[in-house]
Design a protein around this motif. Structure first.
Motif, PDB file in Angstrom:
ATOM      1  N   TRP A 188       0.796  -1.227   0.000  1.00  0.00           N
ATOM      2  CA  TRP A 188       0.000   0.000   0.000  1.00  0.00           C
ATOM      3  C   TRP A 188       0.825   1.271   0.000  1.00  0.00           C
ATOM      4  N   LEU A 189       1.685   1.411   0.996  1.00  0.00           N
ATOM      5  CA  LEU A 189       2.370   2.692   1.161  1.00  0.00           C
ATOM      6  C   LEU A 189       3.723   2.741   0.451  1.00  0.00           C
ATOM      7  N   GLU A 190       4.169   1.603  -0.079  1.00  0.00           N
ATOM      8  CA  GLU A 190       5.477   1.593  -0.736  1.00  0.00           C
ATOM      9  C   GLU A 190       5.346   1.569  -2.238  1.00  0.00           C
ATOM     10  N   SER A 191       4.132   1.571  -2.749  1.00  0.00           N
ATOM     11  CA  SER A 191       3.969   1.485  -4.197  1.00  0.00           C
ATOM     12  C   SER A 191       3.494   2.825  -4.746  1.00  0.00           C
ATOM     13  N   THR A 192       4.092   3.220  -5.868  1.00  0.00           N
ATOM     14  CA  THR A 192       3.715   4.505  -6.443  1.00  0.00           C
ATOM     15  C   THR A 192       2.268   4.477  -6.944  1.00  0.00           C
ATOM     16  N   THR A 193       1.742   3.287  -7.190  1.00  0.00           N
ATOM     17  CA  THR A 193       0.355   3.183  -7.656  1.00  0.00           C
ATOM     18  C   THR A 193      -0.635   3.320  -6.502  1.00  0.00           C
ATOM     19  N   TRP A 194      -0.303   2.710  -5.356  1.00  0.00           N
ATOM     20  CA  TRP A 194      -1.286   2.582  -4.292  1.00  0.00           C
ATOM     21  C   TRP A 194      -1.169   3.614  -3.186  1.00  0.00           C
ATOM     22  N   ALA A 195      -0.055   4.334  -3.122  1.00  0.00           N
ATOM     23  CA  ALA A 195       0.135   5.227  -1.977  1.00  0.00           C
ATOM     24  C   ALA A 195      -0.944   6.321  -1.926  1.00  0.00           C
ATOM     25  N   LEU A 196      -1.222   6.944  -3.070  1.00  0.00           N
ATOM     26  CA  LEU A 196      -2.223   8.018  -3.061  1.00  0.00           C
ATOM     27  C   LEU A 196      -3.627   7.472  -2.759  1.00  0.00           C
ATOM     28  N   ILE A 207       2.794  12.791   7.448  1.00  0.00           N
ATOM     29  CA  ILE A 207       3.099  11.826   8.505  1.00  0.00           C
ATOM     30  C   ILE A 207       3.293  10.418   7.958  1.00  0.00           C
ATOM     31  N   VAL A 208       2.413   9.996   7.072  1.00  0.00           N
ATOM     32  CA  VAL A 208       2.413   8.592   6.675  1.00  0.00           C
ATOM     33  C   VAL A 208       3.421   8.315   5.567  1.00  0.00           C
ATOM     34  N   THR A 209       3.432   9.133   4.537  1.00  0.00           N
ATOM     35  CA  THR A 209       4.278   8.808   3.385  1.00  0.00           C
ATOM     36  C   THR A 209       5.378   9.840   3.146  1.00  0.00           C
ATOM     37  N   ASN A 210       5.298  10.976   3.804  1.00  0.00           N
ATOM     38  CA  ASN A 210       6.221  12.083   3.563  1.00  0.00           C
ATOM     39  C   ASN A 210       6.423  12.328   2.062  1.00  0.00           C
ATOM     40  N   GLY A 211       5.316  12.315   1.335  1.00  0.00           N
ATOM     41  CA  GLY A 211       5.379  12.645  -0.087  1.00  0.00           C
ATOM     42  C   GLY A 211       5.768  11.477  -0.988  1.00  0.00           C
ATOM     43  N   GLY A 212       6.268  10.397  -0.404  1.00  0.00           N
ATOM     44  CA  GLY A 212       6.783   9.304  -1.213  1.00  0.00           C
ATOM     45  C   GLY A 212       5.737   8.239  -1.464  1.00  0.00           C
ATOM     46  N   PRO A 213       6.052   7.131  -2.034  1.00  0.00           N
ATOM     47  CA  PRO A 213       7.327   6.900  -2.704  1.00  0.00           C
ATOM     48  C   PRO A 213       7.419   7.647  -4.031  1.00  0.00           C
ATOM     49  N   ALA A 214       8.633   8.092  -4.316  1.00  0.00           N
ATOM     50  CA  ALA A 214       8.920   8.786  -5.576  1.00  0.00           C
ATOM     51  C   ALA A 214       7.931   9.916  -5.855  1.00  0.00           C
ATOM     52  N   PRO A 247      12.913  -0.156   5.607  1.00  0.00           N
ATOM     53  CA  PRO A 247      12.943   0.443   6.940  1.00  0.00           C
ATOM     54  C   PRO A 247      11.567   0.929   7.404  1.00  0.00           C
ATOM     55  N   SER A 248      10.778   1.487   6.487  1.00  0.00           N
ATOM     56  CA  SER A 248       9.477   2.009   6.903  1.00  0.00           C
ATOM     57  C   SER A 248       8.610   0.899   7.486  1.00  0.00           C
ATOM     58  N   GLN A 249       8.663  -0.271   6.854  1.00  0.00           N
ATOM     59  CA  GLN A 249       7.844  -1.378   7.358  1.00  0.00           C
ATOM     60  C   GLN A 249       8.379  -1.925   8.672  1.00  0.00           C
ATOM     61  N   ALA A 250       9.704  -1.914   8.803  1.00  0.00           N
ATOM     62  CA  ALA A 250      10.302  -2.446  10.020  1.00  0.00           C
ATOM     63  C   ALA A 250      10.047  -1.525  11.208  1.00  0.00           C
ATOM     64  N   GLN A 251      10.068  -0.215  10.940  1.00  0.00           N
ATOM     65  CA  GLN A 251       9.911   0.734  12.040  1.00  0.00           C
ATOM     66  C   GLN A 251       8.500   0.744  12.601  1.00  0.00           C
ATOM     67  N   GLN A 252       7.519   0.682  11.695  1.00  0.00           N
ATOM     68  CA  GLN A 252       6.123   0.755  12.143  1.00  0.00           C
ATOM     69  C   GLN A 252       5.832  -0.230  13.255  1.00  0.00           C
ATOM     70  N   THR A 253       6.380  -1.421  13.138  1.00  0.00           N
ATOM     71  CA  THR A 253       6.030  -2.453  14.103  1.00  0.00           C
ATOM     72  C   THR A 253       7.207  -2.809  15.010  1.00  0.00           C
ATOM     73  N   ASN A 254       8.230  -1.939  14.994  1.00  0.00           N
ATOM     74  CA  ASN A 254       9.419  -2.155  15.819  1.00  0.00           C
ATOM     75  C   ASN A 254       9.925  -3.592  15.690  1.00  0.00           C
TER      76      ASN A 254
END
Lengths: 298, 440
Positions: free
Chosen positions: A148-156, A233-240, B270-277
């Motif tokens: 979800w949050l690491e993909s450029t398609t799904w983050a938004l 907070i969640v994505t800080n503008g990312g990914p990419a 890192p983002s995934q690792a940090q969320q759940t410590n």
């Protein structure tokens, strides 16, 4: 003007004076200053210098500005219809005389009371690729996991989903108030004429609710243009930069890249965009918003 | 009736306050100067500083200190607040700050050259770690007195290594075999799917990983830069005007990380690792991080033995070093008194008190190398690796476009970690953008 009327007017002015002073000091004043700053190059630490319209010209050539604008538009196009439909549906469901309906309304309202930052952090958990509830549910359905949050398609879309969390909030309350203002006799008359529930919704409820829908629509667009907290907070503008929204880019320029003049120019461009949009909406409104008295304001 | 009584009470309270204020000041023998210190710190540090300040005020009756603690979630955010305070023309006398704001502060002539104070106090710069002095110097002049320093090293779950029958990173290091290749081999053996198969076994299912060999060190900048450095690469050229990440050595480092994540499946983002410590929860074998994590993450570890080791070696042994320091704004109203306070806070005994909270390595060499600080026998046993790393670690390149550069690079790197771009293409584009920034 009679002395009495004068006295009343004076009292009235005195009563709004604190607000008026606050407005001048904390809204109108800073706005005027930011307009001046938008014509300067200012790094906050040294004195600003006048650059004319250079900031606005640079915006035109800044790919990240266009990216931020596109992301914000995409967010708005997704969020506003979904959240309006969601809130309206909830309001229709909760606008009945069933036991404990007020308890239900309060429950649906609760997310609105949660601090946005806390909500955002809960959502990063729900959306975690490996341990998130959402992906767990998907895996139970035999569907592939989504980053979800690491993909450029799904983050938004993930941010849109987070926004829908508050469909039971203020917007729903306004719809509910609107629904309760619809005269009962119109429904009764329609029912007597044999109109089904669906037809009554389409021909009675929605037309009479249209001013409220319009109100929520305009406010919803303005609010979603200003989306910041989840993207920060969640994505800080990312990914990419796929969630680099307008206000986040403005903030970065102003407070992280030492370009306060540029950020001020961005703020004014946004104000103009929103003004234009709202003006168009008020023009188009006459086609679909129905006021019971027959008169349309404005 | 009630409101009348309330107002009487308010009046009485006011009168009482004025009486106390007026009555409590006998003719002062000395002129008292009040100075302001703007800084950031967490709850324990705040308590410590309040104690230090009152100790200072007792020994310096002519100076009062207003400690202004800025609540900020990150270093850049902290510096924004300092900037805004300064923009209002209301300059503090002392600022504590982290390395990241220094290039900008320096370029704007925001800070006072403290060399004359150092000379007058007979304080030698060599008492501090060279990188710490270097970080805050420009053309041979020092603009801030280093408080603490930190380096990046490798945390590891010692129990997980033992269960897998592997030698620990420290054992590999002692044998001269602690390279990124060894790191990869080990990370694969530690990565397990839900059937207990490790990432180097046939039939391993990368979609059902329950334990990861390592957090992929891709965080910006403290994960990625040490890897680039140890592969022999650079971020910028020596003049800090050109991006060098597109050169072969840096690209090899970035390609190694992409391979670790996408092909070997031995690392988690890192983002995934940090969320759940995840590290503290025992699901991760290794994690590159700074000294501060001994307290931040270490204190959350309850169920397994852990330690720290040097980062693996590429073509060279390297890491990243960063520093924090006290500075005096060039326009501070009371620079002399500000220096007196900085001098006091930097005394070895006061520095050690701060070091005891566990978040920092003192920039003062004698303090950092003292047995009192290195605490032999205390977990993590090899904590000295952080101090040793200061000898070979590198500072971030100095540029006023730091924040923009990190964001620009981060955006391109995101596409590398998802496999949407090759390391060569991403660094090429990142460098084109960064070069444009730096010429600006």
């Amino acid at each position: 003007m009679t002395p009495r009327a004068r006295r009343e007017a004076l009292t009235g002015f005195l009563l709004i004076l604190p607000w008026g002073l606050g407005f001048c000091a904390f809204t109108a004043g800073p706005m005027a200053i930011s307009l001046v700053l938008s014509l300067t190059k200012w790094d906050i630490l040294t004195a600003p210098h006048y650059v004319g319209l250079a900031n606005f010209a640079n915006l035109w050539h800044d790919p990240l500005f266009w990216m931020a604008l596109r992301n914000t538009l995409a967010y708005t196009v997704l969020t506003v219809p979904l959240s309006l439909a969601g809130s309206l549906t909830l309001a229709l469901l909760l606008n009945r005389r069933v036991p404990a309906v007020s308890v239900l309304r309060a429950l649906f309202y609760l997310p609105e009371l949660m601090p946005t930052v806390a909500t955002a952090i809960i959502w990063t958990w729900l959306l975690n690729t490996h341990f998130g509830l959402l992906n767990y549910l998907l895996s139970r359905l035999g569907l592939p996991q989504v980053a979800w949050l690491e993909s450029t398609t799904w983050a938004l879309p993930s941010l849109v989903l987070m926004g829908l969390w508050t469909i039971g909030g203020n917007r729903m309350l306004i719809f509910l108030a609107g629904l309760q203002g619809i005269p009962e006799e119109l429904h009764e008359a329609a029912a007597l004429d044999g109109a089904s529930r669906g037809r009554r919704l389409w021909h009675v409820t929605l037309p009479l609710l249209s001013p409220v829908i319009f109100f929520n629509f305009v406010l919803g667009v303005i609010a979603s243009f200003q989306v910041f907290t989840p993207a920060y907070i969640v994505t800080n503008g990312g990914p990419a930069d796929s969630t680099l929204v307008y206000v986040l880019y403005l903030y970065r320029n102003g407070f992280q890249y030492f370009q306060m003049g540029y950020a001020a120019a961005m703020a004014w461009v946004m104000l103009l965009l929103l003004l234009a949009f709202t003006w168009v909406q008020f023009r188009l409104m006459q086609r679909w918003v129905y006021y019971e008295g027959g008169a349309t304001p404005g | 009736m009630r409101s009348k009584w309330t107002s009487v009470l308010v009046m009485a309270a006011l009168a009482g306050t004025m009486w106390t204020l007026g009555g409590g000041s006998p003719a002062q023998a000395q002129k008292v100067t009040t100075i302001r210190m703007v800084w950031q710190g967490e709850a324990n540090e705040l308590k410590l500083y309040q104690g230090l300040v009152s100790k200072f005020e007792q020994s310096h009756p002519d100076i009062r200190v207003n400690l202004e603690t800025v609540v900020a979630s990150s270093d850049p955010e902290y510096f924004q607040k300092v900037q805004v305070i300064a923009a209002s023309g209301d300059y503090p006398d002392v600022i504590y700050g982290h390395y990241s704001w220094f290039p900008a502060a320096l370029a704007k002539h925001f800070l006072l050259d403290i060399d004359p104070y150092l000379a007058k106090a007979g304080l030698a710069k060599s008492a501090y770690f060279p990188t710490a002095i270097q970080q805050f110097s420009d053309h041979g002049k020092l603009y801030a007195l280093p408080r603490e320093t930190s380096s990046i090293a490798l945390y590891y779950n010692a129990d997980m290594f033992k269960q897998a029958g592997l030698r620990t990173p420290n054992e590999y290091y002692a044998a001269g075999q602690w390279t990124w290749n060894t790191f990869l081999t080990v990370a694969k053996k530690l990565t397990r799917d839900s059937n207990g198969k490790s990432a180097d076994q046939p039939g391993f299912n990368p979609n059902a990983i329950v334990q990861w060999g390592t957090v992929a060190p891709v965080n910006m900048p403290f994960g990625l830069f040490p890897v680039v450095y140890s592969f022999g690469g650079d971020v910028l050229d020596p003049t800090n005007t050109r991006c060098r990440l597109d050169r072969p050595a840096a690209v090899r480092g970035i390609a190694f990380l992409q391979d670790l994540l996408l092909k070997q499946h031995a690392g988690i983002l890192p983002s995934q690792a940090q969320q759940t410590n995840l590290f503290a929860n025992g699901k991760i074998g290794m994690m590159a991080s700074g000294y501060w994590d001994i307290v931040v993450t270490g204190s959350a570890i309850k169920t397994f033995a852990w330690d720290v080791a040097p980062l693996p070696k590429g073509t060279i042994q390297s890491t990243r070093v960063a520093t924090g320091a006290y500075a005096i704004p060039a326009k501070a109203p009371h620079p002399d008194q500000a220096w007196t306070l900085i001098r006091f806070l930097s005394q070895p005994d006061n520095t050690m008190e701060l070091a005891h909270l566990g978040l920092i390595i003192p920039a003062l060499r004698a303090a950092a190398l003292s047995p009192e600080f290195l605490a032999p026998g205390k977990v993590p046993l090899h904590r000295k690796v952080f101090v040793d790393a200061l000898a070979y670690g590198r500072l971030d390149p100095r540029t006023t476009h730091w924040a923009e550069m990190v964001d620009t690079l981060g955006s391109e790197m995101d596409l590398v970690w998802t496999g949407q771009k090759s390391p060569a293409a991403a660094t090429g584009e990142a460098c084109a953008k960064i070069d444009a920034l730096l010429q600006h």
